[in-house]
Design a protein around this motif. Structure first.
Motif, PDB file in Angstrom:
ATOM      1  N   ILE A  66       9.695   8.932  -6.440  1.00  0.00           N
ATOM      2  CA  ILE A  66       9.197   8.836  -7.661  1.00  0.00           C
ATOM      3  C   ILE A  66      10.069   7.965  -8.487  1.00  0.00           C
ATOM      4  O   ILE A  66      11.235   8.450  -8.719  1.00  0.00           O
ATOM      5  CB  ILE A  66       9.020  10.314  -8.344  1.00  0.00           C
ATOM      6  CG1 ILE A  66       7.890  10.970  -7.678  1.00  0.00           C
ATOM      7  CG2 ILE A  66       8.601  10.129  -9.730  1.00  0.00           C
ATOM      8  CD1 ILE A  66       7.744  12.353  -7.968  1.00  0.00           C
ATOM      9  N   VAL A  67       9.581   6.906  -9.249  1.00  0.00           N
ATOM     10  CA  VAL A  67      10.346   5.983  -9.957  1.00  0.00           C
ATOM     11  C   VAL A  67      10.255   6.611 -11.459  1.00  0.00           C
ATOM     12  O   VAL A  67       9.003   6.049 -12.055  1.00  0.00           O
ATOM     13  CB  VAL A  67      10.054   4.547  -9.894  1.00  0.00           C
ATOM     14  CG1 VAL A  67      10.975   3.700 -10.429  1.00  0.00           C
ATOM     15  CG2 VAL A  67      10.331   4.408  -8.278  1.00  0.00           C
ATOM     16  N   ASP A  90       6.923   7.324   2.441  1.00  0.00           N
ATOM     17  CA  ASP A  90       5.489   6.776   2.666  1.00  0.00           C
ATOM     18  C   ASP A  90       4.715   6.877   1.406  1.00  0.00           C
ATOM     19  O   ASP A  90       3.294   6.425   1.535  1.00  0.00           O
ATOM     20  CB  ASP A  90       5.087   7.623   4.047  1.00  0.00           C
ATOM     21  CG  ASP A  90       5.322   9.118   3.833  1.00  0.00           C
ATOM     22  OD1 ASP A  90       5.353   9.532   2.633  1.00  0.00           O
ATOM     23  OD2 ASP A  90       5.220   9.655   4.809  1.00  0.00           O
ATOM     24  N   LEU A  91       5.242   7.130   0.608  1.00  0.00           N
ATOM     25  CA  LEU A  91       4.518   7.215  -0.844  1.00  0.00           C
ATOM     26  C   LEU A  91       5.472   7.121  -2.043  1.00  0.00           C
ATOM     27  O   LEU A  91       6.454   7.596  -2.194  1.00  0.00           O
ATOM     28  CB  LEU A  91       3.734   8.511  -1.091  1.00  0.00           C
ATOM     29  CG  LEU A  91       2.856   8.800  -2.632  1.00  0.00           C
ATOM     30  CD1 LEU A  91       1.879   7.552  -2.515  1.00  0.00           C
ATOM     31  CD2 LEU A  91       2.613  10.062  -2.400  1.00  0.00           C
ATOM     32  N   VAL A  92       5.265   6.055  -3.076  1.00  0.00           N
ATOM     33  CA  VAL A  92       6.061   5.785  -4.030  1.00  0.00           C
ATOM     34  C   VAL A  92       5.241   5.823  -5.287  1.00  0.00           C
ATOM     35  O   VAL A  92       3.859   5.210  -5.473  1.00  0.00           O
ATOM     36  CB  VAL A  92       6.772   4.330  -4.072  1.00  0.00           C
ATOM     37  CG1 VAL A  92       7.543   4.106  -5.380  1.00  0.00           C
ATOM     38  CG2 VAL A  92       7.592   4.223  -2.839  1.00  0.00           C
ATOM     39  N   VAL A  93       5.732   6.723  -6.225  1.00  0.00           N
ATOM     40  CA  VAL A  93       4.749   6.919  -7.487  1.00  0.00           C
ATOM     41  C   VAL A  93       5.561   6.402  -8.668  1.00  0.00           C
ATOM     42  O   VAL A  93       6.867   6.707  -8.839  1.00  0.00           O
ATOM     43  CB  VAL A  93       4.380   8.421  -7.597  1.00  0.00           C
ATOM     44  CG1 VAL A  93       3.804   8.724  -9.017  1.00  0.00           C
ATOM     45  CG2 VAL A  93       3.807   9.149  -6.578  1.00  0.00           C
ATOM     46  N   VAL A  94       5.232   5.472  -9.318  1.00  0.00           N
ATOM     47  CA  VAL A  94       5.859   5.086 -10.417  1.00  0.00           C
ATOM     48  C   VAL A  94       5.490   5.513 -11.765  1.00  0.00           C
ATOM     49  O   VAL A  94       4.296   5.231 -12.199  1.00  0.00           O
ATOM     50  CB  VAL A  94       5.642   3.334 -10.335  1.00  0.00           C
ATOM     51  CG1 VAL A  94       6.324   2.545 -11.472  1.00  0.00           C
ATOM     52  CG2 VAL A  94       6.109   2.919  -9.107  1.00  0.00           C
ATOM     53  N   ASP A 135       0.818  -1.235  -0.032  1.00  0.00           N
ATOM     54  CA  ASP A 135       0.163  -0.091   0.090  1.00  0.00           C
ATOM     55  C   ASP A 135       0.990   1.095  -0.082  1.00  0.00           C
ATOM     56  O   ASP A 135       1.793   1.161   0.869  1.00  0.00           O
ATOM     57  CB  ASP A 135      -0.850  -0.061   1.140  1.00  0.00           C
ATOM     58  CG  ASP A 135      -1.923   1.176   1.334  1.00  0.00           C
ATOM     59  OD1 ASP A 135      -2.356   1.398   0.092  1.00  0.00           O
ATOM     60  OD2 ASP A 135      -2.076   1.782   2.218  1.00  0.00           O
ATOM     61  N   GLY A 136       0.580   1.986  -0.813  1.00  0.00           N
ATOM     62  CA  GLY A 136       1.519   3.490  -1.159  1.00  0.00           C
ATOM     63  C   GLY A 136       2.347   3.391  -2.266  1.00  0.00           C
ATOM     64  O   GLY A 136       2.754   4.304  -2.635  1.00  0.00           O
ATOM     65  N   VAL A 137       2.163   2.255  -3.018  1.00  0.00           N
ATOM     66  CA  VAL A 137       2.819   2.252  -4.519  1.00  0.00           C
ATOM     67  C   VAL A 137       1.757   2.806  -5.416  1.00  0.00           C
ATOM     68  O   VAL A 137       0.710   1.850  -5.473  1.00  0.00           O
ATOM     69  CB  VAL A 137       3.328   0.971  -4.564  1.00  0.00           C
ATOM     70  CG1 VAL A 137       4.094   0.949  -6.241  1.00  0.00           C
ATOM     71  CG2 VAL A 137       4.665   0.661  -3.819  1.00  0.00           C
ATOM     72  N   SER A 138       1.812   3.662  -5.741  1.00  0.00           N
ATOM     73  CA  SER A 138       1.004   4.278  -6.751  1.00  0.00           C
ATOM     74  C   SER A 138       1.313   4.766  -8.333  1.00  0.00           C
ATOM     75  O   SER A 138       2.466   4.685  -8.564  1.00  0.00           O
ATOM     76  CB  SER A 138       0.600   5.718  -6.086  1.00  0.00           C
ATOM     77  OG  SER A 138       0.072   5.552  -4.842  1.00  0.00           O
ATOM     78  N   GLY A 172      12.083   9.072 -14.723  1.00  0.00           N
ATOM     79  CA  GLY A 172      11.921  10.605 -15.075  1.00  0.00           C
ATOM     80  C   GLY A 172      11.452  10.885 -16.098  1.00  0.00           C
ATOM     81  O   GLY A 172      12.346  11.905 -17.120  1.00  0.00           O
ATOM     82  N   GLY A 173      10.635  10.632 -16.460  1.00  0.00           N
ATOM     83  CA  GLY A 173       9.724  10.884 -17.812  1.00  0.00           C
ATOM     84  C   GLY A 173       8.697  12.142 -17.314  1.00  0.00           C
ATOM     85  O   GLY A 173       8.841  12.666 -16.310  1.00  0.00           O
ATOM     86  N   PHE A 174       7.991  12.350 -18.349  1.00  0.00           N
ATOM     87  CA  PHE A 174       6.813  13.361 -18.335  1.00  0.00           C
ATOM     88  C   PHE A 174       6.208  13.195 -16.866  1.00  0.00           C
ATOM     89  O   PHE A 174       5.842  14.200 -16.180  1.00  0.00           O
ATOM     90  CB  PHE A 174       5.996  13.584 -19.443  1.00  0.00           C
ATOM     91  CG  PHE A 174       6.819  14.182 -20.897  1.00  0.00           C
ATOM     92  CD1 PHE A 174       7.356  15.182 -20.628  1.00  0.00           C
ATOM     93  CD2 PHE A 174       6.405  13.533 -22.031  1.00  0.00           C
ATOM     94  CE1 PHE A 174       8.020  15.545 -21.817  1.00  0.00           C
ATOM     95  CE2 PHE A 174       7.023  13.949 -23.045  1.00  0.00           C
ATOM     96  CZ  PHE A 174       7.867  14.979 -22.925  1.00  0.00           C
ATOM     97  N   VAL A 175       5.400  12.115 -16.727  1.00  0.00           N
ATOM     98  CA  VAL A 175       4.410  11.991 -15.386  1.00  0.00           C
ATOM     99  C   VAL A 175       5.275  11.929 -14.411  1.00  0.00           C
ATOM    100  O   VAL A 175       4.913  12.706 -13.506  1.00  0.00           O
ATOM    101  CB  VAL A 175       3.878  10.536 -15.435  1.00  0.00           C
ATOM    102  CG1 VAL A 175       3.260  10.266 -14.373  1.00  0.00           C
ATOM    103  CG2 VAL A 175       2.932  10.553 -16.638  1.00  0.00           C
ATOM    104  N   GLY A 176       6.485  11.356 -14.196  1.00  0.00           N
ATOM    105  CA  GLY A 176       7.084  11.415 -13.012  1.00  0.00           C
ATOM    106  C   GLY A 176       7.950  12.927 -12.496  1.00  0.00           C
ATOM    107  O   GLY A 176       7.656  13.429 -11.541  1.00  0.00           O
ATOM    108  N   LEU A 177       8.008  13.671 -13.770  1.00  0.00           N
ATOM    109  CA  LEU A 177       8.730  14.909 -13.505  1.00  0.00           C
ATOM    110  C   LEU A 177       7.675  15.882 -13.124  1.00  0.00           C
ATOM    111  O   LEU A 177       7.627  16.888 -12.216  1.00  0.00           O
ATOM    112  CB  LEU A 177       9.444  15.572 -14.608  1.00  0.00           C
ATOM    113  CG  LEU A 177      10.692  14.760 -14.718  1.00  0.00           C
ATOM    114  CD1 LEU A 177      11.382  15.377 -16.157  1.00  0.00           C
ATOM    115  CD2 LEU A 177      11.784  14.962 -13.578  1.00  0.00           C
TER     116      LEU A 177
END
Length: 419
Positions: free
Chosen positions: A148-149, A232-236, A122-125, A151-156
């Motif tokens: 943030i995993v 506490d939050l990971v955005v892929v 929970d927390g991998v989004s 470094g493309g458009f969404v990540g940045l």
């Protein structure tokens, strides 16, 4: 009742329907989507929506009344489970059937999942749909440390939004620079500096190998280098995968998307595919590619719609991309892969510049930071196959807009030629 059925209320799906209607298609048009909401804008999900500057209701592309006026029926929250090309029929989850004469597959793409230990915590989004955006927006409020995993458009863009909210943000990018496959090294360095100035920690040439937590909740991110990051939050955001499974199961030719011709048509007459889920030959890439961008989806969908109405116009749009980060607007025209020369125009120090890309002396792409005028010129020149010389592009005193006169002259001459 048969007619035109479109799978997917994406930009491509909506514009296929509108394109067909606008070109005179008079049969029934139905758009089927597995989402519960009307078609909506996706770009704000990583920016204004996360920052609560716009609400869910502001994302809607068109309301019910609009689709009613266009005589387009919307079937919301209906998942297509099978496409039967021989019977010209769709099977819907729950057992219902829907007949069609012509079909557009506009199923888009989905976020690529990360395949490492702890990915299910929970927390991998991920961020692709409005439901993802609602979930991520709520989590951002509670999060303090965000990894943030990608470094493309969404990540940045998510990094920019999170930094604006005062969060501690770390971006992990496996490549040696940001936007490696999309933008020039000059733009990559500029964006790296912009994120660093905003307090974002960008780790290049690094990968995440595992995620661990406590009581099922994300807590730590393990890096290949041996480092560990609290989170506490990971955005892929590591790219997208074409939603071509329905098409493939139906027997259509699929290779990184549904293979289509210049009109968006598959090898089966009357069956089309458009947008993120389609693979087409692109003259600007000089190759078969699958593009993920709003402009492509709109233009490609319209191309399919025109063909459905027997008003054939081959797809020939210059690829365009854009990204808003902080007060910076990155715009890209063309495809700069395999370029062998680059020149810069404008001021990098002032944050207003463009990078012109060349391949064997031909201008193939332009990246711009806060220079919309350069983009306007670039799109028209690239479409017409006209190049500024590298010296002209690099000379700030050279009037690049004057080069558009060559296009205008060519248009006038073509009109004056006897038929």
């Amino acid at each position: 009742m048969s007619g035109l059925v479109i799978i997917g209320a994406s930009y491509a799906g909506v514009h296929a329907g509108l394109g067909a209607r606008g070109a005179g298609y008079s049969g029934p048009v139905t758009i089927v989507t597995d989402e519960q909401s009307l078609p909506y804008e996706r770009p704000p999900l990583s920016k204004e929506f996360l920052l609560r500057e716009v609400g869910e209701q502001n994302l809607v592309l068109r309301d019910d009344a609009f689709f009613a006026r266009e005589k387009i029926d919307m079937l919301l929250d209906q998942r297509v489970t099978k496409v039967d090309l021989r019977a010209r029929q769709l099977a819907l989850q729950g057992g219902a059937r829907l007949n069609f004469d012509k079909l557009v597959i506009a199923t888009g793409s989905r976020a690529r999942r990360i395949a490492i230990p702890g990915a299910e915590l929970d927390g991998v989004s991920y961020l692709r749909t409005v439901a993802d955006g609602i979930n991520l927006r709520a989590r951002l409020v509670r999060a303090a440390e965000i990894v943030i995993v990608g470094g493309g458009f969404v990540g940045l863009e998510v990094a920019s939004s999170a930094a604006k909210l005062g969060k501690k943000v770390t971006v992990i990018e496996a490549a040696s620079r940001l936007l490696e496959r999309t933008a020039s090294p000059v733009v990559s360095r500029f964006l790296l500096d912009a994120h660093a100035q905003a307090g974002v920690d960008v780790r290049l040439g690094e990968t995440v190998v595992a995620i661990s937590g406590s009581a099922g909740q994300v807590a730590v991110v393990d890096l290949r280098s041996g480092g560990r990051l609290g989170a506490d939050l990971v955005v892929v955001g590591i790219g997208g995968i074409a939603n071509d499974e329905l098409a493939s199961a139906a027997g259509l030719n699929c290779s990184n998307g549904v293979v289509v011709d210049e009109h968006g048509c598959t090898e089966v007459p009357g069956i089309y595919a458009a947008g993120d889920c389609a693979n087409h030959y692109n003259r600007f890439a000089e190759d078969w590619i699958r593009l993920e961008s709003v402009q492509h989806a709109q233009d490609h969908g319209k191309t399919a719609g025109l063909a459905i109405a027997d008003s054939h116009q081959p797809y020939d749009s210059v690829p365009r991309f854009w990204s808003d980060q902080y007060d910076l607007k990155l715009q890209i025209a063309g495809l700069s892969g395999r370029c062998d020369q680059m020149v810069t125009r404008g001021s990098i120090e002032e944050g207003r510049f463009s990078v012109f890309h060349y391949r064997q002396g031909r201008m193939v792409g332009v990246d711009s930071i806060n220079k919309p005028g350069d983009q306007m010129v670039a799109r028209r020149l690239i479409a017409a196959g006209i190049s500024l010389t590298p010296a002209q592009a690099a000379d700030d005193l050279f009037d690049i807009k004057a080069s558009l006169k060559a296009i205008d002259r060519a248009v006038v001459q073509s009109r004056d030629m006897p038929s």
